[in-house]
Design an enzyme around this catalytic site. Structure first.
Site, PDB file in Angstrom:
ATOM      1  N   CYS A   9       0.815  -1.220   0.000  1.00  0.00           N
ATOM      2  CA  CYS A   9       0.000   0.000   0.000  1.00  0.00           C
ATOM      3  C   CYS A   9       0.846   1.265   0.000  1.00  0.00           C
ATOM      4  O   CYS A   9       0.618   2.185  -0.793  1.00  0.00           O
ATOM      5  CB  CYS A   9      -0.993  -0.016   1.154  1.00  0.00           C
ATOM      6  SG  CYS A   9      -0.252  -0.025   2.809  1.00  0.00           S
TER       7      CYS A   9
ATOM      8  N   HIS B  42      -2.795   0.746   6.879  1.00  0.00           N
ATOM      9  CA  HIS B  42      -3.113   0.713   5.447  1.00  0.00           C
ATOM     10  C   HIS B  42      -3.440   2.139   5.009  1.00  0.00           C
ATOM     11  O   HIS B  42      -3.969   2.937   5.793  1.00  0.00           O
ATOM     12  CB  HIS B  42      -4.306  -0.208   5.170  1.00  0.00           C
ATOM     13  CG  HIS B  42      -4.571  -0.405   3.705  1.00  0.00           C
ATOM     14  ND1 HIS B  42      -3.785  -1.208   2.912  1.00  0.00           N
ATOM     15  CD2 HIS B  42      -5.528   0.111   2.883  1.00  0.00           C
ATOM     16  CE1 HIS B  42      -4.246  -1.192   1.672  1.00  0.00           C
ATOM     17  NE2 HIS B  42      -5.303  -0.392   1.632  1.00  0.00           N
TER      18      HIS B  42
ATOM     19  N   HIS C  32      -5.895   2.327  -3.993  1.00  0.00           N
ATOM     20  CA  HIS C  32      -4.912   1.750  -3.073  1.00  0.00           C
ATOM     21  C   HIS C  32      -4.479   0.383  -3.587  1.00  0.00           C
ATOM     22  O   HIS C  32      -5.078  -0.173  -4.512  1.00  0.00           O
ATOM     23  CB  HIS C  32      -5.530   1.597  -1.680  1.00  0.00           C
ATOM     24  CG  HIS C  32      -6.698   0.644  -1.646  1.00  0.00           C
ATOM     25  ND1 HIS C  32      -6.713  -0.502  -0.878  1.00  0.00           N
ATOM     26  CD2 HIS C  32      -7.895   0.653  -2.292  1.00  0.00           C
ATOM     27  CE1 HIS C  32      -7.867  -1.133  -1.042  1.00  0.00           C
ATOM     28  NE2 HIS C  32      -8.599  -0.460  -1.894  1.00  0.00           N
TER      29      HIS C  32
END
Length: 338
Positions: A250, A299, A311
């Site tokens: 990420c 994240h 993402h």
């Protein structure tokens, strides 16, 4: 005589049967085994989010489409059943049943109804109406009013979006329709992926409480260019520690996008969270943070506007997800500008 009667009955039944052009995507639930024009539209929509990777849209809902729907549902925090129903359509930004069609005024004062997102590959009267509306406003880029959403129509949409100060993605969704209709919109809000405009959207204009200075797409296009780079790698697989187009985690994905535009940023999620200037209302290009496992952020992604963010998910690779879905809204911890 019986043969004549049967022929008349058969002909009548054929005229009564709905065709692929009688309904728009979202008007009916789609599941494995369905063969319909709506399935092609569903496959196109899933391809735009990076979940349908087959080389062409087939119009048949088979095992590949089933898995694509499941992956999309999982990444958006929906019930994972492989059936495209109202919740799935809503997450895709498609209004069910056409009841929430956006009315777009044309130059003669009449209205044109749109009840689905239009993108490259779309066909039909709605595309024709869009082309006519854009042409009436001087945005035709050489495209004909032929009902085919090809490269020239996509360019017309981009030209209009750029002049309207909204995110430039070549997809005609609610934000684009609203701008055609003359309604004002936040310059950071995206029209992509058909995200539906709602009062619960996380996208809004800067307030005086925000401490970050945001780049407007209508004044330089830096944010728009960065989001274009982000979208260009949709479908890239997830790879722990990855920072290249061979695979991203990420934060590696965000590093790649920012670095492509000359911006050096911290490497990890925790470092980014500690560095960003926190904002209460994220704008396109800001970084949004999540804590799916509790504790601190683990994240993150790049906010697109309209409640959407892009993402690199561990089960999806680079994809677009809805921040307002249960999974992501429950784990959202904040946003910031670098």
């Amino acid at each position: 005589m019986k043969r004549v009667v049967m022929s008349v009955i058969l002909a009548g039944s054929l005229f009564a049967m709905p065709t692929a052009f009688d309904a728009a995507l979202g008007d009916q639930t789609l599941r494995e085994g369905t063969r319909h024009g709506d399935v092609s539209e569903l496959q196109d929509a899933l391809r735009d989010t990076g979940h349908f990777t087959y080389h062409t849209s087939t119009g048949y809902f088979g095992s590949i489409t089933n898995q694509a729907v499941r992956n999309f549902q999982r990444s958006n925090g929906l019930s994972v059943d492989g059936i495209a129903g109202p919740q799935t359509f809503n997450a895709l930004g498609v209004s069910s049943g056409g009841s929430s069609a956006t009315q777009v005024s044309n130059s003669s004062g009449s209205t044109i109804s749109f009840n689905t997102v239009l993108r490259s590959g779309s066909r039909g009267d709605q595309v024709r109406q869009l082309q006519r509306a854009l042409s009436d406003r001087g945005y035709n880029s050489g495209s004909n009013v032929d009902g085919v959403f090809g490269p020239k129509t996509a360019q017309s949409v981009r030209d209009f979006q750029r002049s309207a100060g909204i995110s430039v993605d070549g997809i005609a969704g609610p934000q684009t329709y609203s701008a055609i209709n003359g309604n004002s919109s936040s310059s950071g809000s995206s029209s992509n992926s058909g995200s539906t405009a709602s009062s619960g959207s996380s996208s809004s204009s800067n307030s005086s409480s925000n401490t970050a200075t945001h780049v407007s797409n209508s004044t330089g296009g830096a944010t728009s260019a960065m989001l274009t780079t982000a979208r260009s790698v949709i479908g890239t697989p997830y790879q722990w520690g990855g920072t290249t187009t061979a695979g991203f985690d990420c934060s590696g994905f965000i590093n790649y996008v920012y670095n492509q535009h000359g911006k050096s940023i911290p490497r990890t999620v925790a470092q980014m969270w500690a560095t960003v200037t926190k904002v209460s209302n994220p704008q396109a290009g800001d970084i949004v943070f999540f804590a799916p496992s509790g504790g601190g952020p683990s994240h993150n992604g790049i906010y697109l506007g309209g409640g959407q963010f892009i993402h690199s998910g561990s089960s999806t690779g680079v994809t677009i997800s809805n921040m307002n879905s249960g999974y992501w809204s429950n784990s959202y911890v904040g946003a910031g500008s670098l």
